[in-house]
Design a protein around this motif. Structure first.
Motif, PDB file in Angstrom:
ATOM      1  N   GLU A 217       0.885  14.620  39.301  1.00  0.00           N
ATOM      2  CA  GLU A 217       0.476  13.715  40.383  1.00  0.00           C
ATOM      3  C   GLU A 217       0.946  12.278  40.137  1.00  0.00           C
ATOM      4  OE1 GLU A 217      -3.960  15.826  40.607  1.00  0.00           O
ATOM      5  OE2 GLU A 217      -3.768  13.656  40.625  1.00  0.00           O
ATOM      6  N   SER A 218       1.409  11.647  41.199  1.00  0.00           N
ATOM      7  CA  SER A 218       1.699  10.203  41.237  1.00  0.00           C
ATOM      8  C   SER A 218       3.053   9.805  40.626  1.00  0.00           C
ATOM      9  CB  SER A 218       0.623   9.364  40.523  1.00  0.00           C
ATOM     10  OG  SER A 218      -0.637   9.594  41.060  1.00  0.00           O
ATOM     11  N   ALA A 219       3.595   8.755  41.237  1.00  0.00           N
ATOM     12  CA  ALA A 219       4.804   8.088  40.736  1.00  0.00           C
ATOM     13  C   ALA A 219       6.031   9.004  40.682  1.00  0.00           C
ATOM     14  CB  ALA A 219       4.542   7.469  39.364  1.00  0.00           C
ATOM     15  N   ILE A 220       6.039  10.051  41.482  1.00  0.00           N
ATOM     16  CA  ILE A 220       7.220  10.933  41.534  1.00  0.00           C
ATOM     17  C   ILE A 220       8.114  10.379  42.647  1.00  0.00           C
ATOM     18  CG2 ILE A 220       8.052  13.275  41.960  1.00  0.00           C
ATOM     19  CD1 ILE A 220       5.270  14.267  40.949  1.00  0.00           C
ATOM     20  N   ASP A 221       9.294   9.925  42.268  1.00  0.00           N
ATOM     21  CA  ASP A 221      10.117   9.243  43.270  1.00  0.00           C
ATOM     22  C   ASP A 221      11.543   9.742  43.348  1.00  0.00           C
ATOM     23  OD1 ASP A 221      11.068   8.274  40.941  1.00  0.00           O
ATOM     24  OD2 ASP A 221      10.571   6.177  41.310  1.00  0.00           O
ATOM     25  N   ASN A 222      11.838  10.860  42.643  1.00  0.00           N
ATOM     26  CA  ASN A 222      13.158  11.457  42.887  1.00  0.00           C
ATOM     27  C   ASN A 222      13.153  12.946  42.536  1.00  0.00           C
ATOM     28  OD1 ASN A 222      14.884  12.038  40.403  1.00  0.00           O
ATOM     29  ND2 ASN A 222      14.025  10.003  39.920  1.00  0.00           N
ATOM     30  N   PRO A 223      14.032  13.702  43.213  1.00  0.00           N
ATOM     31  CA  PRO A 223      14.046  15.160  43.055  1.00  0.00           C
ATOM     32  C   PRO A 223      14.362  15.616  41.634  1.00  0.00           C
ATOM     33  CG  PRO A 223      15.304  14.486  44.995  1.00  0.00           C
ATOM     34  CD  PRO A 223      14.974  13.244  44.250  1.00  0.00           C
ATOM     35  N   GLU A 224      15.119  14.802  40.904  1.00  0.00           N
ATOM     36  CA  GLU A 224      15.457  15.192  39.528  1.00  0.00           C
ATOM     37  C   GLU A 224      14.205  15.331  38.667  1.00  0.00           C
ATOM     38  OE1 GLU A 224      18.510  16.214  38.617  1.00  0.00           O
ATOM     39  OE2 GLU A 224      18.900  15.879  40.744  1.00  0.00           O
ATOM     40  N   VAL A 225      13.229  14.467  38.921  1.00  0.00           N
ATOM     41  CA  VAL A 225      11.965  14.533  38.155  1.00  0.00           C
ATOM     42  C   VAL A 225      11.274  15.872  38.435  1.00  0.00           C
ATOM     43  CG1 VAL A 225       9.679  13.486  37.870  1.00  0.00           C
ATOM     44  CG2 VAL A 225      11.669  12.028  38.189  1.00  0.00           C
ATOM     45  N   ILE A 226      11.295  16.294  39.697  1.00  0.00           N
ATOM     46  CA  ILE A 226      10.656  17.573  40.043  1.00  0.00           C
ATOM     47  C   ILE A 226      11.335  18.725  39.303  1.00  0.00           C
ATOM     48  CG2 ILE A 226      10.279  19.241  41.920  1.00  0.00           C
ATOM     49  CD1 ILE A 226       9.287  17.095  43.596  1.00  0.00           C
TER      50      ILE A 226
END
Ligand SMILES: O=C(O)c1ccccc1NCC(=O)[C@H](O)[C@H](O)COP(=O)(O)O
Length: 260
Positions: A217-226
């Motif tokens: 949860e939170s501060a996810i701002d780009n698909p690479e992180v996912i």
């Protein structure tokens, strides 16, 4: 007093006021109260969906105003069409600019699970969540005792609701874990000082027993992180600001999911 203490203090007043205005019998008389909630897991593991829990969030204590014009029905439908596995709708008014009506409106036009995103401190709010059309409730470990988590989790599950427990560190996880939960969310935001660090999710993932769905949860701002979070075992990704801060959150999520 930090912001979380202020939110909880205000929430206690709000709940007391709400109980005076709307009785439990009136909540139970709402058409949504007899609706069978959707199963969170089914939508998270559905390969046609993205695992994203897309949040409708007008403002926040850390950022102030995020989006003052977005329409809840329009945005949540766009999230759904883009492949969100679930929706998160803030119902806290004073700190996040949300309201019960937002949840009613999102429910009326979507058939994917909806999280009532609020600060649950009283069983009455769980009955409200059911009456307003939610499928999932949030229990935040840092504001509840282990006994409250058991009691609230039991009540929610007895109503067919899914339960998401939110933790920020190992101590909260270890003291709060119990059988009456469906998912465990690791909040990358420290709610005491608002600092964010995605590493929090990577540090805690292996401490969460595999029987629970795992949410970052939170501060996810780009698909690479996912992609990286998925690789270590996360099933779900709660994203608010990254979509809501744009003029067109529905277009933003579409562009985002193209890169997953
Ligand atoms: O977002 C805040 O400023 C905040 C402050 C105090 C308590 C809770 C807060 N946020 C709640 C959330 O958990 C987020 O809305 C959610 O995880 C989405 O985060 P983001 O994608 O960073 O908007």
């Amino acid at each position: 007093m930090n912001i979380l203490d202020k939110i909880v203090l205000r929430k206690k007043e709000e709940v007391a006021e709400a109980k005076q205005k709307v009785s439990v019998l009136e909540l139970e008389a709402n058409a949504n109260f007899n609706r069978q909630p959707l199963i969170f897991k089914d939508f998270l593991i559905d390969e046609k969906r993205t695992g994203i829990i897309a949040e409708f969030k007008r403002r926040s204590p850390s950022k102030g105003l995020i989006n003052g014009t977005a329409d809840v029905a329009e945005v949540t439908q766009a999230y759904n069409l883009a492949g969100a596995s679930a929706l998160s709708v803030l119902t806290d008014t004073d700190f996040f600019g949300g309201k019960a009506e937002d949840l009613f409106q999102a429910r009326a036009v979507n058939q994917i699970p909806i999280l009532r995103k609020d600060f649950m401190i009283d069983e009455y709010q769980i009955l409200e969540a059911k009456a307003w059309g939610a499928d999932i409730i949030l229990l935040i470990a840092s504001i509840l005792t282990p006994q409250q988590i058991i009691d609230f989790g039991k009540l929610a599950q007895s109503l067919g609701l899914n339960v998401l427990l939110e933790v920020h560190n190992l101590e909260e996880l270890e003291k709060s874990i119990c059988p009456h939960l469906n998912a465990i969310g690791v909040n990358n935001r420290n709610l005491g000082d608002f600092t964010v660090n995605i590493q929090t999710s990577f540090d805690l993932v292996d401490k969460i027993p595999n029987e629970f769905l795992k949410i970052s949860e939170s501060a996810i701002d780009n698909p690479e992180v996912i992609k990286k979070l998925k690789a270590v075992g996360y099933n779900g990704f709660l994203i608010g600001e990254n979509f809501m801060k744009t003029a067109n959150p529905g277009k933003e999520i579409l562009d985002f999911v193209k890169h997953l």
